[in-house]
Design a protein around this motif. Structure first.
Motif, PDB file in Angstrom:
ATOM      1  N   SER A  69      43.415  46.049  38.904  1.00  0.00           N
ATOM      2  CA  SER A  69      43.011  46.810  40.115  1.00  0.00           C
ATOM      3  C   SER A  69      41.905  47.720  39.701  1.00  0.00           C
ATOM      4  O   SER A  69      41.845  48.057  38.550  1.00  0.00           O
ATOM      5  CB  SER A  69      44.247  47.881  40.353  1.00  0.00           C
ATOM      6  OG  SER A  69      45.409  47.318  41.013  1.00  0.00           O
ATOM      7  N   GLN A  78      37.472  45.137  44.600  1.00  0.00           N
ATOM      8  CA  GLN A  78      38.642  44.345  44.810  1.00  0.00           C
ATOM      9  C   GLN A  78      38.313  42.822  44.541  1.00  0.00           C
ATOM     10  O   GLN A  78      38.932  41.934  43.814  1.00  0.00           O
ATOM     11  CB  GLN A  78      39.400  44.676  45.760  1.00  0.00           C
ATOM     12  CG  GLN A  78      40.545  45.536  45.961  1.00  0.00           C
ATOM     13  CD  GLN A  78      41.421  45.785  47.014  1.00  0.00           C
ATOM     14  OE1 GLN A  78      40.805  45.607  48.267  1.00  0.00           O
ATOM     15  NE2 GLN A  78      42.686  45.932  46.600  1.00  0.00           N
ATOM     16  N   ILE A  82      39.520  39.976  42.082  1.00  0.00           N
ATOM     17  CA  ILE A  82      40.067  38.653  42.432  1.00  0.00           C
ATOM     18  C   ILE A  82      39.336  37.633  41.696  1.00  0.00           C
ATOM     19  O   ILE A  82      40.094  36.344  41.227  1.00  0.00           O
ATOM     20  CB  ILE A  82      40.070  38.391  43.967  1.00  0.00           C
ATOM     21  CG1 ILE A  82      40.960  39.368  44.675  1.00  0.00           C
ATOM     22  CG2 ILE A  82      40.271  36.882  44.433  1.00  0.00           C
ATOM     23  CD1 ILE A  82      40.818  39.493  46.174  1.00  0.00           C
ATOM     24  N   ILE A  95      47.721  40.678  46.194  1.00  0.00           N
ATOM     25  CA  ILE A  95      46.988  41.586  46.312  1.00  0.00           C
ATOM     26  C   ILE A  95      47.499  42.737  47.626  1.00  0.00           C
ATOM     27  O   ILE A  95      47.917  42.086  48.552  1.00  0.00           O
ATOM     28  CB  ILE A  95      45.521  40.877  46.879  1.00  0.00           C
ATOM     29  CG1 ILE A  95      44.412  42.177  46.922  1.00  0.00           C
ATOM     30  CG2 ILE A  95      45.808  40.011  47.824  1.00  0.00           C
ATOM     31  CD1 ILE A  95      43.012  41.691  47.078  1.00  0.00           C
TER      32      ILE A  95
END
Length: 107
Positions: A69, A78, A82, A95
Motif C-alpha cells: 500500500s 496505487q 499494482i 486492492i
C-alpha cells in the motif's frame, strides 16, 4: 454505502483467494503463493487491522501476504503498486481502490 460495499467485496475476494491458497497448499506442499494487499494507505487503522487479519489467515494457509500500500491516499501511487505487484510475480492482488469506478479482475 459505496465504501462499505467496496470493503465487503475486498474481504470476500481475500477469502476466496486464501481459500484457493489452501487448495494449492494441499496439492503442492511447500509451494510459494504470494498475495499482494494494496489498500488505500498505511495510516488508517482499518487497513492496518485488515492487513493483520490477512497475514494471520495466510500464515494458517501457508501463503504469504505482502502489503504494498502507498503511504498516502493517491490513485497514481496505487497504480504504481499494482504494477510493482505484477512485476514481482505475485499470484494474486487484493486492492481497495480509492475510486468507486474501479473494476476488479483476476490475474
Amino acid at each position: 454505502m459505496k465504501k462499505t460495499i467496496a470493503v465487503l467485496l475486498c474481504v470476500a475476494m481475500a477469502i476466496v483467494i486464501l481459500t484457493g491458497c489452501r487448495d494449492r497448499q494441499e496439492k503442492a506442499a511447500g509451494a510459494d503463493y504470494r498475495i499482494a494487499l494494496i489498500t488505500m494507505d498505511l495510516l488508517d487503522q482499518h487497513w492496518v487491522a485488515l492487513e493483520d487479519g490477512a497475514k494471520r489467515a495466510a500464515e494458517e494457509l501457508g501463503c504469504e501476504v505482502i502489503n504494498m500500500s502507498p503511504n498516502i491516499k493517491d490513485d497514481i501511487l496505487q497504480i504504481e503498486q499494482i504494477n510493482n505487484a505484477v512485476a514481482s510475480g505475485c499470484h494474486a492482488i487484493v486492492i481497495a481502490a480509492n475510486s468507486p469506478d474501479v473494476v476488479s479482475s483476476a490475474l
